[in-house]
Scaffold this motif. Structure first.
Motif, PDB file in Angstrom:
ATOM      1  N   SER A 234       0.748  -1.193   0.145  1.00  0.00           N
ATOM      2  CA  SER A 234       0.089  -0.003   0.026  1.00  0.00           C
ATOM      3  C   SER A 234       0.822   1.291  -0.152  1.00  0.00           C
ATOM      4  O   SER A 234       0.549   2.350   0.636  1.00  0.00           O
ATOM      5  CB  SER A 234      -0.979   0.093   1.160  1.00  0.00           C
ATOM      6  N   GLY A 235       2.055   1.286  -0.766  1.00  0.00           N
ATOM      7  CA  GLY A 235       3.078   2.517  -0.773  1.00  0.00           C
ATOM      8  C   GLY A 235       3.664   2.413   0.523  1.00  0.00           C
ATOM      9  O   GLY A 235       4.217   1.481   0.892  1.00  0.00           O
ATOM     10  N   MET A 236       4.052   3.705   1.158  1.00  0.00           N
ATOM     11  CA  MET A 236       4.620   3.690   2.272  1.00  0.00           C
ATOM     12  C   MET A 236       4.128   2.942   3.366  1.00  0.00           C
ATOM     13  O   MET A 236       2.722   3.452   3.864  1.00  0.00           O
ATOM     14  CB  MET A 236       5.156   5.298   2.747  1.00  0.00           C
ATOM     15  N   GLU A 237       4.705   2.092   3.994  1.00  0.00           N
ATOM     16  CA  GLU A 237       4.003   1.587   5.293  1.00  0.00           C
ATOM     17  C   GLU A 237       4.834   2.022   6.516  1.00  0.00           C
ATOM     18  O   GLU A 237       5.843   1.725   6.591  1.00  0.00           O
ATOM     19  CB  GLU A 237       4.105   0.004   5.133  1.00  0.00           C
ATOM     20  N   LEU A 238       3.885   2.446   7.294  1.00  0.00           N
ATOM     21  CA  LEU A 238       4.544   3.045   8.665  1.00  0.00           C
ATOM     22  C   LEU A 238       4.279   2.517   9.813  1.00  0.00           C
ATOM     23  O   LEU A 238       3.060   1.825  10.087  1.00  0.00           O
ATOM     24  CB  LEU A 238       4.146   4.740   8.900  1.00  0.00           C
ATOM     25  N   ALA A 239       5.234   2.207  10.784  1.00  0.00           N
ATOM     26  CA  ALA A 239       4.870   1.141  11.854  1.00  0.00           C
ATOM     27  C   ALA A 239       5.466   1.952  13.042  1.00  0.00           C
ATOM     28  O   ALA A 239       6.679   2.265  13.137  1.00  0.00           O
ATOM     29  CB  ALA A 239       5.498  -0.264  11.662  1.00  0.00           C
ATOM     30  N   VAL A 240       4.978   1.985  14.111  1.00  0.00           N
ATOM     31  CA  VAL A 240       5.277   2.540  15.541  1.00  0.00           C
ATOM     32  C   VAL A 240       5.442   1.530  16.515  1.00  0.00           C
ATOM     33  O   VAL A 240       4.307   0.764  16.627  1.00  0.00           O
ATOM     34  CB  VAL A 240       4.369   3.808  15.910  1.00  0.00           C
ATOM     35  N   SER A 241       6.497   1.426  17.336  1.00  0.00           N
ATOM     36  CA  SER A 241       6.516   0.119  18.195  1.00  0.00           C
ATOM     37  C   SER A 241       7.403   0.543  19.516  1.00  0.00           C
ATOM     38  O   SER A 241       8.473   1.457  19.446  1.00  0.00           O
ATOM     39  CB  SER A 241       7.153  -0.916  17.943  1.00  0.00           C
ATOM     40  N   ASP A 242       6.782   0.181  20.814  1.00  0.00           N
ATOM     41  CA  ASP A 242       7.810   0.617  21.864  1.00  0.00           C
ATOM     42  C   ASP A 242       7.682  -0.949  22.686  1.00  0.00           C
ATOM     43  O   ASP A 242       8.054  -0.660  23.931  1.00  0.00           O
ATOM     44  CB  ASP A 242       6.971   1.493  22.835  1.00  0.00           C
ATOM     45  N   SER A 243       7.680  -1.806  22.092  1.00  0.00           N
ATOM     46  CA  SER A 243       7.531  -3.157  22.350  1.00  0.00           C
ATOM     47  C   SER A 243       9.078  -3.721  22.770  1.00  0.00           C
ATOM     48  O   SER A 243       9.171  -4.955  23.362  1.00  0.00           O
ATOM     49  CB  SER A 243       6.706  -4.070  21.797  1.00  0.00           C
ATOM     50  N   ASP A 244      10.207  -3.382  22.044  1.00  0.00           N
ATOM     51  CA  ASP A 244      11.462  -3.832  22.272  1.00  0.00           C
ATOM     52  C   ASP A 244      11.598  -3.642  23.973  1.00  0.00           C
ATOM     53  O   ASP A 244      11.570  -2.361  24.353  1.00  0.00           O
ATOM     54  CB  ASP A 244      12.194  -3.111  21.605  1.00  0.00           C
ATOM     55  N   GLY A 245      12.302  -4.823  24.442  1.00  0.00           N
ATOM     56  CA  GLY A 245      12.376  -4.748  25.820  1.00  0.00           C
ATOM     57  C   GLY A 245      13.339  -3.699  26.541  1.00  0.00           C
ATOM     58  O   GLY A 245      13.083  -3.077  27.498  1.00  0.00           O
ATOM     59  N   SER A 246      14.615  -3.435  25.656  1.00  0.00           N
ATOM     60  CA  SER A 246      15.599  -2.597  26.236  1.00  0.00           C
ATOM     61  C   SER A 246      15.033  -0.919  25.907  1.00  0.00           C
ATOM     62  O   SER A 246      15.005  -0.266  26.710  1.00  0.00           O
ATOM     63  CB  SER A 246      16.940  -2.640  25.176  1.00  0.00           C
ATOM     64  N   ASP A 247      14.395  -0.938  24.706  1.00  0.00           N
ATOM     65  CA  ASP A 247      13.768   0.427  24.612  1.00  0.00           C
ATOM     66  C   ASP A 247      12.470   0.576  25.562  1.00  0.00           C
ATOM     67  O   ASP A 247      12.476   1.728  25.964  1.00  0.00           O
ATOM     68  CB  ASP A 247      13.187   0.588  23.083  1.00  0.00           C
ATOM     69  N   PHE A 248      11.942  -0.275  25.804  1.00  0.00           N
ATOM     70  CA  PHE A 248      10.626   0.138  26.679  1.00  0.00           C
ATOM     71  C   PHE A 248      11.187   0.441  28.025  1.00  0.00           C
ATOM     72  O   PHE A 248      10.741   1.376  28.729  1.00  0.00           O
ATOM     73  CB  PHE A 248       9.733  -1.307  26.885  1.00  0.00           C
ATOM     74  N   THR A 249      12.047   0.065  28.762  1.00  0.00           N
ATOM     75  CA  THR A 249      12.816   0.367  29.892  1.00  0.00           C
ATOM     76  C   THR A 249      13.405   1.780  29.891  1.00  0.00           C
ATOM     77  O   THR A 249      13.411   2.398  30.756  1.00  0.00           O
ATOM     78  CB  THR A 249      13.775  -0.255  30.285  1.00  0.00           C
ATOM     79  N   LYS A 250      13.823   2.345  28.626  1.00  0.00           N
ATOM     80  CA  LYS A 250      14.143   3.579  28.258  1.00  0.00           C
ATOM     81  C   LYS A 250      13.270   4.494  27.876  1.00  0.00           C
ATOM     82  O   LYS A 250      13.678   5.682  27.654  1.00  0.00           O
ATOM     83  CB  LYS A 250      15.761   3.529  27.363  1.00  0.00           C
ATOM     84  N   ALA A 251      11.956   4.035  27.695  1.00  0.00           N
ATOM     85  CA  ALA A 251      10.867   4.893  27.196  1.00  0.00           C
ATOM     86  C   ALA A 251      11.131   5.491  25.805  1.00  0.00           C
ATOM     87  O   ALA A 251      10.957   6.576  25.570  1.00  0.00           O
ATOM     88  CB  ALA A 251      10.741   6.058  28.260  1.00  0.00           C
ATOM     89  N   LEU A 252      11.590   4.620  25.057  1.00  0.00           N
ATOM     90  CA  LEU A 252      11.930   4.993  23.659  1.00  0.00           C
ATOM     91  C   LEU A 252      11.039   4.375  22.698  1.00  0.00           C
ATOM     92  O   LEU A 252      10.519   3.260  23.056  1.00  0.00           O
ATOM     93  CB  LEU A 252      13.375   4.417  23.284  1.00  0.00           C
ATOM     94  N   THR A 253      10.511   5.036  21.730  1.00  0.00           N
ATOM     95  CA  THR A 253       9.645   4.556  20.485  1.00  0.00           C
ATOM     96  C   THR A 253      10.496   4.389  19.133  1.00  0.00           C
ATOM     97  O   THR A 253      10.989   5.386  19.049  1.00  0.00           O
ATOM     98  CB  THR A 253       8.468   5.420  20.536  1.00  0.00           C
ATOM     99  N   SER A 254      10.018   3.313  18.673  1.00  0.00           N
ATOM    100  CA  SER A 254      10.799   3.158  17.416  1.00  0.00           C
ATOM    101  C   SER A 254       9.629   3.526  16.047  1.00  0.00           C
ATOM    102  O   SER A 254       8.581   3.091  16.280  1.00  0.00           O
ATOM    103  CB  SER A 254      11.264   1.743  17.293  1.00  0.00           C
ATOM    104  N   VAL A 255       9.971   4.100  15.196  1.00  0.00           N
ATOM    105  CA  VAL A 255       9.518   4.475  14.114  1.00  0.00           C
ATOM    106  C   VAL A 255       9.973   3.825  12.835  1.00  0.00           C
ATOM    107  O   VAL A 255      11.096   4.050  12.597  1.00  0.00           O
ATOM    108  CB  VAL A 255       9.214   5.804  13.760  1.00  0.00           C
ATOM    109  N   ARG A 256       9.253   3.003  12.060  1.00  0.00           N
ATOM    110  CA  ARG A 256       9.934   2.436  10.746  1.00  0.00           C
ATOM    111  C   ARG A 256       9.015   2.696   9.605  1.00  0.00           C
ATOM    112  O   ARG A 256       7.771   2.618   9.829  1.00  0.00           O
ATOM    113  CB  ARG A 256      10.027   1.018  10.960  1.00  0.00           C
ATOM    114  N   ALA A 257       9.443   3.018   8.398  1.00  0.00           N
ATOM    115  CA  ALA A 257       8.857   3.305   7.279  1.00  0.00           C
ATOM    116  C   ALA A 257       9.452   2.429   6.162  1.00  0.00           C
ATOM    117  O   ALA A 257      10.695   2.208   6.056  1.00  0.00           O
ATOM    118  CB  ALA A 257       8.827   4.563   6.786  1.00  0.00           C
ATOM    119  N   ILE A 258       8.625   1.599   5.432  1.00  0.00           N
ATOM    120  CA  ILE A 258       9.218   0.927   4.142  1.00  0.00           C
ATOM    121  C   ILE A 258       8.411   1.094   3.117  1.00  0.00           C
ATOM    122  O   ILE A 258       7.016   1.358   3.225  1.00  0.00           O
ATOM    123  CB  ILE A 258       9.440  -0.470   4.650  1.00  0.00           C
TER     124      ILE A 258
END
Length: 279
Positions: A234-258
């Motif tokens: 569907s064109g650009m697919e954007l995903a947002v996640s904070d489920s990574d264990g290490s990132d979760f404890t650091k209050a980091l959110t990941s954003v990926r676009a493909i």
């Protein structure tokens, strides 16, 4: 920019794709009016261009405090940035993709496109180069009224300084039309040799010719409807996640676009390029 130039966009592809193209024409027969002759059957030849999915992506993270303190919202800023950089990546793939390292093969690297040379060590652009690019396509009967030149901002600036007899102040009117009422400047602004000029900084400016290393630019001319840009998904697919264990404890959110796409040229003779322009 390829979409603006008229490239054929193919959305919603599934699986590998094979698209037919004519590689040899049928023949014609002249025959008499008394029905004594018949049209000879000829087959012509049909080939294929193939496309398979290739994915480009971008990835970043932002912190909890960045989300709380950003105006506008940091996710929207990242989303807008990803749209821009992926659009540039698609342009670069369509124009100059290497065909290796999981990249599509762009027009400039497609076998069979026409070639015009500037000089042993490159050469500043001239009207002769502009005309010869069009000639290389026209002699293969692949010219089209919608054909367009495309180059980068460095070469465009040089083209804007060209005059009918050279580049000096006394060498006649400018070839680049910016004034509809200007004598000798043609009927349409943004036109050289009767064809529109597009600009994209995804056209390379780091090419080498002879002793001129990493400083030459390209100019491409052609019928961009012969360039196919296909998309899977569907064109650009954007995903947002904070489920990574290490990132979760650091209050980091990941954003990926493909984005998943491929590029193919249906008629290589519809394009020609010069790869050694100096500015």
């Amino acid at each position: 920019v390829c979409g603006e130039l008229g490239a054929t966009m193919l959305p919603g592809l599934v699986g590998d794709v094979a698209i037919p193209k004519r590689t040899g024409d049928n023949s014609v027969t002249w025959f008499g009016a008394d029905n004594s002759d018949a049209i000879s059957e000829t087959t012509g030849t049909i080939g294929q261009v193939t496309m398979s999915p290739k994915t480009v992506g971008a990835y970043t993270k932002f912190s909890h405090l960045m989300r709380l303190q950003s105006t506008p919202e940091i996710e929207q800023v990242i989303r807008s940035g990803f749209v821009s950089i992926l659009a540039n990546a698609i342009d670069e793939a369509a124009l100059n993709g290497s065909g290796s390292s999981s990249q599509p093969t762009g027009i400039l690297n497609t076998s069979g496109i026409g070639s015009v040379a500037g000089g042993t060590n490159g050469l500043a652009p001239t009207l002769d180069h502009v005309i010869d690019l069009k000639k290389a396509v026209a002699i293969d009967n692949a010219d089209a009224a919608s054909a367009t030149y495309v180059t980068n901002a460095k070469v465009l600036s040089a083209l804007k300084q060209l005059r009918a007899g050279g580049s000096a102040a006394g060498n006649g009117s400018f070839l680049w039309n910016t004034d509809l009422s200007g004598i000798g400047r043609g009927a349409t602004p943004g036109v050289i040799n009767g064809y529109r000029v597009g600009v994209s900084n995804q056209v390379p400016s780091n090419l080498t010719k002879g002793s001129t290393s990493g400083e030459c630019s390209a100019v491409l001319f052609g019928d961009y409807s012969q360039a196919l840009v296909g998309f899977w998904g569907s064109g650009m697919e954007l995903a947002v996640s904070d489920s990574d264990g290490s990132d979760f404890t650091k209050a980091l959110t990941s954003v990926r676009a493909i984005t998943t796409l491929d590029v193919a040229v249906r008629q290589a003779s519809g394009f020609s390029a010069i790869l050694d322009v100096t500015t």
